[in-house]
Design an enzyme around this catalytic site. Structure first.
Site, mmCIF file in Angstrom:
data_model
loop_
_atom_site.group_PDB
_atom_site.id
_atom_site.type_symbol
_atom_site.label_atom_id
_atom_site.label_comp_id
_atom_site.label_asym_id
_atom_site.label_seq_id
_atom_site.Cartn_x
_atom_site.Cartn_y
_atom_site.Cartn_z
ATOM 1 C CE1 TYR A 83 -4.178 -1.608 0.082
ATOM 2 C CE2 TYR A 83 -3.322 -2.697 2.130
ATOM 3 C CZ TYR A 83 -4.125 -2.627 1.046
ATOM 4 O OH TYR A 83 -5.538 -3.515 0.843
ATOM 5 C CE LYS A 85 -5.459 -7.038 -5.227
ATOM 6 N NZ LYS A 85 -6.561 -6.211 -4.434
#
Length: 359
Positions: free
Chosen positions: A127, A229
């Site tokens: 992240y 992603k």
């Protein structure tokens, strides 16, 4: 024992605390995209081939220079100790036994080094954090731990508003931590009425204003193959390739981010067309059976990521069984479709049955 992956869902529902169940099962907003993922997959139809002489289909897949026993990877999922005391270690070990990759979450509840040690083949999911030095540290640690690829999630500038968590005032129990951030003070353990403590934690830790320039910086900062992603628009897929991505994951985050976003399977074809042979394309969100896997391959994916069903299996001590069941379903589906290998699956003709969303 289970006859289908859906059996683990009902078994887990019977034993998990409501707040934990909702944290895993829930989507964002009105959960329209959560439902769309399944409806869209169910709407895809396959045209099987016959008299192909196949009796033992070959399920192996080659992805980014490594051979997988089947075109399936364990999706990155946070805080797996909520489901089982050994959490990520248990699921990573099962993935190793099954010969498939395990993707380690930034928000894992064991350290990435511990999980990589339990997995035979691991990737690390990143992240984007406000602290760039911490990003550098995580990427460096992933490389040293033996992770073979870096998967950066780009669809979480802020956590989607997950109403189940809000209504449950969801917070992590004290024994479940973001283990990769031992020095970080976290709000995730402090329940606040009418708020998700996990959302509050990510809001303080994640950088919302991420850009293509940041992705290019990341590409220049690691030798690991970069997989992006959270791609749904083919223009973004093309741009990811141009920025140096070796792969993209077509994903709406399992219906947990922008509600009413397109179903991942519906976005797959245009993304595949946009990137051609320039990168690997994976599919995430909604995979629940071996038949779902061959639908994704037939529509152009190289492999899929499987998430929630494996968490349900983890909760009921059945991850090895679940992965074996998924492998057998894939093999049987390929045999019934007349496919000797994944190349033959990719040549299948698909159709579409219209569905009408309800609920």
């Amino acid at each position: 024992m289970a006859d289908a992956l859906s059996d683990y869902e009902s078994q887990a529902a019977a034993i998990l605390p409501t707040a934990v169940w909702d944290f895993v099962a829930g989507g964002s907003g009105s959960e329209i995209t959560l439902r769309l993922n399944r409806m869209a997959l169910d709407a895809v139809t396959l045209v099987p081939r016959v008299l192909t002489g196949v009796d033992k289909p070959d399920t192996t897949a080659a992805v980014l220079g490594h051979e997988w026993s089947s075109p399936i990877a364990v999706a990155p999922m946070a805080y797996q100790r909520l489901l089982h005391a050994e959490g990520e270690l248990q699921l990573a070990g099962a993935a190793a036994d099954a010969g498939i990759p395990y993707i380690i979450s930034t928000l894992s509840s064991y350290t990435l080094e511990e999980i990589a040690g339990a997995a035979a083949l691991s990737w690390f999911q990143l992240y984007w954090l406000r602290d760039r030095a911490m990003i550098r540290s995580l990427v460096d640690r992933a490389g040293k731990a033996g992770c073979r690829a870096l998967m950066v999630t780009v669809d979480v500038p802020v956590m989607g508003r997950r109403l189940r968590d809000v209504r449950n005032s969801f917070a992590l129990p004290e024994d479940v931590v973001a283990a990769n951030f031992v020095d970080m003070v976290t709000e995730a353990h402090a329940p606040v009425p009418g708020l998700s403590a996990v959302a509050a934690h990510t809001a303080s830790a994640f950088e919302p204003a991420v850009s293509w320039r940041d992705l290019e910086w990341l590409r220049s900062s690691t030798e690991l193959p970069l997989v992006v992603k959270g791609i749904l628009d083919p223009r973004d897929a093309r741009r990811a390739v141009d920025a140096g991505a070796a792969g993209v994951v077509v994903s709406n985050h399992g219906g947990r981010q922008l509600d009413t976003a397109i179903a991942s399977i519906d976005a797959l074809g245009p993304v595949v067309e946009a990137v051609g042979n320039d990168c690997v394309v994976l599919l995430d969100s909604g995979i629940r059976s071996g038949t779902d896997v061959i639908k994704a391959i037939a529509l152009g994916a190289s492999a899929v990521l499987v998430g929630r069903p494996l968490l349900w299996a983890l909760a009921v001590e059945a991850v090895d069984e679940a992965l074996d069941l998924l492998r057998r379903e894939l093999r049987d589906a390929m045999l019934l479709a007349g496919c000797a290998d994944l190349n033959a699956v990719g040549e299948l003709t698909t159709g579409r049955t219209p569905w009408q969303i309800s609920g």
